[in-house]
Design a protein around this motif. Structure first.
Motif, short mmCIF file in Angstrom:
data_model
loop_
_atom_site.label_atom_id
_atom_site.label_comp_id
_atom_site.label_asym_id
_atom_site.label_seq_id
_atom_site.Cartn_x
_atom_site.Cartn_y
_atom_site.Cartn_z
N SER A 162 0.93 -1.20 -0.03
CA SER A 162 -0.11 -0.27 0.19
C SER A 162 0.33 1.22 -0.21
O SER A 162 0.45 2.32 -0.49
N ASN A 182 1.97 1.20 -3.37
CA ASN A 182 2.05 1.66 -5.23
C ASN A 182 -0.12 1.17 -4.44
O ASN A 182 -0.46 -0.11 -4.12
N VAL A 191 -3.02 2.43 -5.20
CA VAL A 191 -4.11 1.84 -6.24
C VAL A 191 -4.04 -0.02 -6.34
O VAL A 191 -4.74 -0.57 -6.51
N ARG A 192 -2.55 -0.36 -6.66
CA ARG A 192 -2.68 -1.95 -7.22
C ARG A 192 -3.08 -2.31 -5.62
O ARG A 192 -3.69 -3.47 -6.87
N GLN A 226 -5.34 -1.96 -4.08
CA GLN A 226 -6.73 -2.13 -4.94
C GLN A 226 -7.53 -3.14 -5.80
O GLN A 226 -8.65 -4.12 -5.53
N ALA A 227 -6.44 -2.58 -5.94
CA ALA A 227 -6.57 -3.60 -8.09
C ALA A 227 -6.35 -5.01 -7.89
O ALA A 227 -7.59 -5.95 -8.57
#
Length: 333
Positions: free
Chosen positions: A210, A213, A215-216, A218-219
């Motif tokens: 986290s 990245n 966003v990654r 979460q993806a």
């Protein structure tokens, strides 16, 4: 199988990197073992003040260690972390004022109060990022500071003296400086071991992911907020324990423990020692306090010299003292 599920499975199943962590763990063990001999050596040399100074170093090392969990592993720059130290210290002072002097009660109460404060403020602060997170943690820290200043019943701005050091299960086991030294050393050792296991676990890997990245993460199915909030609560509780120990060493509690300047000093300790290393912030706390003691002995303008030395360390030693030690060890190898 798509790449995202594969990456998620890898994060969940990846074993701790014991080979990389072993040198740091061995070094920490050696340092703790050497510290255990310090009171005997100080007594033999007729330098009892070394025990008091080393105890203070370890207390702030514990506080810096807690900050490193969120700053070094979670990239959460908190300018209100000293509030947890102050809350932990005031838990001791207020309980002492009401006749409750046992550490077996004071420490859980302090950790619980700090964890609750971290949970409430962290749930709000962690919805922001960057400079907004810094400012909102600073605001919460200053709110706690001025709240304690306003408590005239417990000394207000003048602080609150304790009736004496805390007892442990009804016995005065930490009355002397050497006894308190060994208690602080034991707490620091347990905290180092526990946080080393935390950062090497799946929780720690998600926290670091986290940081790198969000966003990654979460993806691939990991929501960063619960992990970051949990780390924030753990860090607050550990800093509260540092406040308990600090109150016992000084036998005094003051709102100054939770000022934003103290939070800044904790950040300096973490950066100086090396973020994301656990052992580094403890070394950074010891180095900063040692520099203060030595430079103040030679000049009234010691803060200027201290600032120049810190700038030099940051510019010339990437990764702080821990990074410098790793590079020196690599060259020797």
């Amino acid at each position: 199988m798509s790449s995202a599920p594969m990456l998620a499975a890898r994060i969940a199943a990846e074993p701790p990197r014991r080979r990389a962590a072993l040198p740091g763990a061995a070094l920490a063990g050696l340092v703790l073992a050497a510290l255990a001999c310090l009171p005997l050596a100080a007594e033999a040399a007729g330098l009892p003040f070394l025990v008091v100074t080393a105890t203070r170093m370890m207390i702030f090392g514990l506080a810096a260690l807690s900050l490193d969990l969120i700053l070094g592993y979670g990239a959460m720059v908190s300018f209100g972390h000293a509030a947890f130290i102050g809350l932990g210290a005031y838990a001791v002072g207020i309980l002492d004022a009401h006749g409750v002097r046992d550490l077996a009660i004071q420490a859980p109460v302090a950790a619980g109060v700090c964890a609750l404060f971290a949970l409430v403020t962290g749930a709000i602060s962690l919805r922001t990022r960057g400079v907004y997170f810094i400012m909102i943690t600073l605001a919460f820290g200053q709110m706690a500071y001025f709240f304690m200043v306003s408590l005239a019943a417990y000394g207000g701005d003048d602080g609150l003296p304790l009736s004496g050091r805390s007892t442990l299960f009804g016995m005065r086991l930490v009355e002397g400086d050497p006894a308190l030294f060994y208690l602080v050393l034991a707490v620091l050792a347990v905290a180092l071991l526990a946080l080393r296991r935390v950062v090497a676990s799946r929780f720690g890997r998600v926290l670091r992911g986290s940081r790198d990245n969000a966003v990654r993460m979460q993806a691939i199915g990991f929501s960063p907020l619960p992990y970051r909030l949990t780390a924030y609560v753990i860090a607050g509780a550990i800093a509260g324990l540092a406040g308990v120990l600090l109150a016992n060493q000084a036998e005094f509690v003051s709102p100054a423990y939770m000022s934003w300047q103290r939070s800044g000093e904790l950040i300096v300790m973490v950066v100086l020692g090396g973020m994301g290393t656990l052992v580094g912030p403890v070394a950074g706390a010891a180095a900063l306090i040692a520099l203060e003691e030595v430079l103040a002995h030679y000049s009234d303008h010691w803060r200027l010299g201290l600032g120049l030395m810190l700038v030099a360390v940051v510019l010339l030693s990437r990764g702080g003292l821990a990074g410098l030690a790793a590079r020196l060890a690599g060259r020797r190898a």
